[in-house]
Design a protein around this motif. Structure first.
Motif, PDB file in Angstrom:
ATOM      1  N   PRO A  44       0.833  -1.201   0.000  1.00  0.00           N
ATOM      2  CA  PRO A  44       0.000   0.000   0.000  1.00  0.00           C
ATOM      3  C   PRO A  44       0.866   1.250   0.000  1.00  0.00           C
ATOM      4  CG  PRO A  44      -0.510  -1.414   1.889  1.00  0.00           C
ATOM      5  CD  PRO A  44       0.624  -2.032   1.167  1.00  0.00           C
ATOM      6  N   SER A  45       0.450   2.267  -0.752  1.00  0.00           N
ATOM      7  CA  SER A  45       1.243   3.488  -0.848  1.00  0.00           C
ATOM      8  C   SER A  45       0.897   4.488   0.245  1.00  0.00           C
ATOM      9  CB  SER A  45       1.049   4.136  -2.213  1.00  0.00           C
ATOM     10  OG  SER A  45      -0.308   4.478  -2.386  1.00  0.00           O
ATOM     11  N   ALA A  46      -0.241   4.278   0.916  1.00  0.00           N
ATOM     12  CA  ALA A  46      -0.631   5.197   1.981  1.00  0.00           C
ATOM     13  C   ALA A  46      -1.459   4.451   3.017  1.00  0.00           C
ATOM     14  CB  ALA A  46      -1.435   6.353   1.403  1.00  0.00           C
ATOM     15  N   GLN A  47      -1.456   4.959   4.217  1.00  0.00           N
ATOM     16  CA  GLN A  47      -2.292   4.394   5.262  1.00  0.00           C
ATOM     17  C   GLN A  47      -3.294   5.455   5.691  1.00  0.00           C
ATOM     18  OE1 GLN A  47      -0.055   2.730   8.457  1.00  0.00           O
ATOM     19  NE2 GLN A  47       0.962   1.224   7.168  1.00  0.00           N
ATOM     20  N   VAL A  48      -4.513   5.035   5.936  1.00  0.00           N
ATOM     21  CA  VAL A  48      -5.574   5.954   6.312  1.00  0.00           C
ATOM     22  C   VAL A  48      -6.040   5.623   7.715  1.00  0.00           C
ATOM     23  CG1 VAL A  48      -7.902   6.735   5.741  1.00  0.00           C
ATOM     24  CG2 VAL A  48      -6.314   6.132   3.918  1.00  0.00           C
ATOM     25  N   ALA A  49      -6.183   6.638   8.533  1.00  0.00           N
ATOM     26  CA  ALA A  49      -6.699   6.471   9.886  1.00  0.00           C
ATOM     27  C   ALA A  49      -7.940   7.333  10.032  1.00  0.00           C
ATOM     28  CB  ALA A  49      -5.651   6.884  10.905  1.00  0.00           C
ATOM     29  N   ILE A  50      -9.003   6.756  10.574  1.00  0.00           N
ATOM     30  CA  ILE A  50     -10.246   7.485  10.775  1.00  0.00           C
ATOM     31  C   ILE A  50     -10.306   7.916  12.238  1.00  0.00           C
ATOM     32  CG2 ILE A  50     -12.757   7.343  10.673  1.00  0.00           C
ATOM     33  CD1 ILE A  50     -12.420   5.225   8.519  1.00  0.00           C
ATOM     34  N   SER A  51     -10.560   9.188  12.446  1.00  0.00           N
ATOM     35  CA  SER A  51     -10.582   9.711  13.818  1.00  0.00           C
ATOM     36  C   SER A  51     -11.785   9.153  14.572  1.00  0.00           C
ATOM     37  CB  SER A  51     -10.659  11.238  13.798  1.00  0.00           C
ATOM     38  OG  SER A  51     -11.927  11.644  13.324  1.00  0.00           O
ATOM     39  N   ALA A  52     -11.706   9.217  15.881  1.00  0.00           N
ATOM     40  CA  ALA A  52     -12.798   8.742  16.723  1.00  0.00           C
ATOM     41  C   ALA A  52     -14.069   9.532  16.459  1.00  0.00           C
ATOM     42  CB  ALA A  52     -12.402   8.848  18.191  1.00  0.00           C
ATOM     43  N   THR A  53     -13.942  10.832  16.207  1.00  0.00           N
ATOM     44  CA  THR A  53     -15.099  11.672  15.913  1.00  0.00           C
ATOM     45  C   THR A  53     -15.774  11.235  14.623  1.00  0.00           C
ATOM     46  OG1 THR A  53     -13.972  13.522  16.992  1.00  0.00           O
ATOM     47  CG2 THR A  53     -15.858  14.058  15.600  1.00  0.00           C
ATOM     48  N   ALA A  54     -14.971  10.953  13.605  1.00  0.00           N
ATOM     49  CA  ALA A  54     -15.526  10.508  12.326  1.00  0.00           C
ATOM     50  C   ALA A  54     -16.196   9.147  12.469  1.00  0.00           C
ATOM     51  CB  ALA A  54     -14.425  10.441  11.269  1.00  0.00           C
ATOM     52  N   GLN A  55     -15.613   8.260  13.262  1.00  0.00           N
ATOM     53  CA  GLN A  55     -16.221   6.954  13.492  1.00  0.00           C
ATOM     54  C   GLN A  55     -17.564   7.084  14.205  1.00  0.00           C
ATOM     55  OE1 GLN A  55     -13.233   4.708  15.578  1.00  0.00           O
ATOM     56  NE2 GLN A  55     -12.071   4.264  13.717  1.00  0.00           N
ATOM     57  N   MET A  56     -17.634   7.975  15.192  1.00  0.00           N
ATOM     58  CA  MET A  56     -18.895   8.188  15.895  1.00  0.00           C
ATOM     59  C   MET A  56     -19.949   8.783  14.962  1.00  0.00           C
ATOM     60  SD  MET A  56     -17.827   9.382  19.791  1.00  0.00           S
ATOM     61  CE  MET A  56     -18.225  11.035  19.419  1.00  0.00           C
ATOM     62  N   ALA A  57     -19.549   9.733  14.128  1.00  0.00           N
ATOM     63  CA  ALA A  57     -20.484  10.352  13.200  1.00  0.00           C
ATOM     64  C   ALA A  57     -21.002   9.332  12.194  1.00  0.00           C
ATOM     65  CB  ALA A  57     -19.812  11.517  12.480  1.00  0.00           C
ATOM     66  N   ALA A  58     -20.123   8.475  11.716  1.00  0.00           N
ATOM     67  CA  ALA A  58     -20.525   7.461  10.748  1.00  0.00           C
ATOM     68  C   ALA A  58     -21.473   6.447  11.372  1.00  0.00           C
ATOM     69  CB  ALA A  58     -19.290   6.752  10.183  1.00  0.00           C
ATOM     70  N   SER A  59     -21.197   6.047  12.598  1.00  0.00           N
ATOM     71  CA  SER A  59     -22.070   5.067  13.241  1.00  0.00           C
ATOM     72  C   SER A  59     -23.411   5.697  13.615  1.00  0.00           C
ATOM     73  CB  SER A  59     -21.403   4.458  14.464  1.00  0.00           C
ATOM     74  OG  SER A  59     -21.200   5.436  15.457  1.00  0.00           O
ATOM     75  N   ALA A  60     -23.417   6.962  13.985  1.00  0.00           N
ATOM     76  CA  ALA A  60     -24.668   7.640  14.333  1.00  0.00           C
ATOM     77  C   ALA A  60     -25.512   7.876  13.094  1.00  0.00           C
ATOM     78  CB  ALA A  60     -24.366   8.963  15.026  1.00  0.00           C
ATOM     79  N   ALA A  61     -24.890   8.173  11.966  1.00  0.00           N
ATOM     80  CA  ALA A  61     -25.627   8.448  10.736  1.00  0.00           C
ATOM     81  C   ALA A  61     -26.320   7.201  10.216  1.00  0.00           C
ATOM     82  CB  ALA A  61     -24.679   8.998   9.676  1.00  0.00           C
TER      83      ALA A  61
END
Length: 111
Positions: A44-61
């Motif tokens: 992989p050429s890049a690694q992506v990390a999802i912030s805790a805030t983004a994870q909460m927003a995604a799960s709430a949506a």
């Protein structure tokens, strides 16, 4: 100016002319090397990390927004297969106009 023409007037070579000739393997071991090189999975050429805030927003949506109704999908699928499904063109047009208006309003508010 046309694409592929250089400013000095000389024509660019055709794609077939620009490609080097394919090499044939010289020994039976060369085929194994080619297969190994093409089947190897690249790093992989890049690694992506999802912030805790983004994870909460995604799960709430996606929690209980009711955007996917399995029973409704089944009813529509059944109606289509039986030839009983009719398209309400007026409702589709109204929704498209409403969505376009929302986009235009959002764009106007940005500027």
């Amino acid at each position: 100016m046309k694409i592929g023409n250089s400013p000095d007037g000389s024509a660019a070579p055709a794609k077939a002319e620009a490609r080097p000739a394919a090499r044939k393997p010289e020994a039976s071991g060369a085929n194994d090397i080619v297969r190994t090189a093409t089947s190897a999975k690249p790093e992989p050429s890049a690694q992506v990390a999802i912030s805790a805030t983004a994870q909460m927003a995604a799960s709430a949506a996606g929690a209980d927004d009711g955007s996917f109704d399995t029973a409704k999908v089944q009813r529509i699928s059944q109606a289509i297969s039986e030839g009983k499904f009719t398209v309400n063109a007026r409702a589709i047009a109204d929704k498209l106009v409403a969505n376009a208006q929302e986009l235009l309003d959002a764009r106007a508010n940005k500027h």
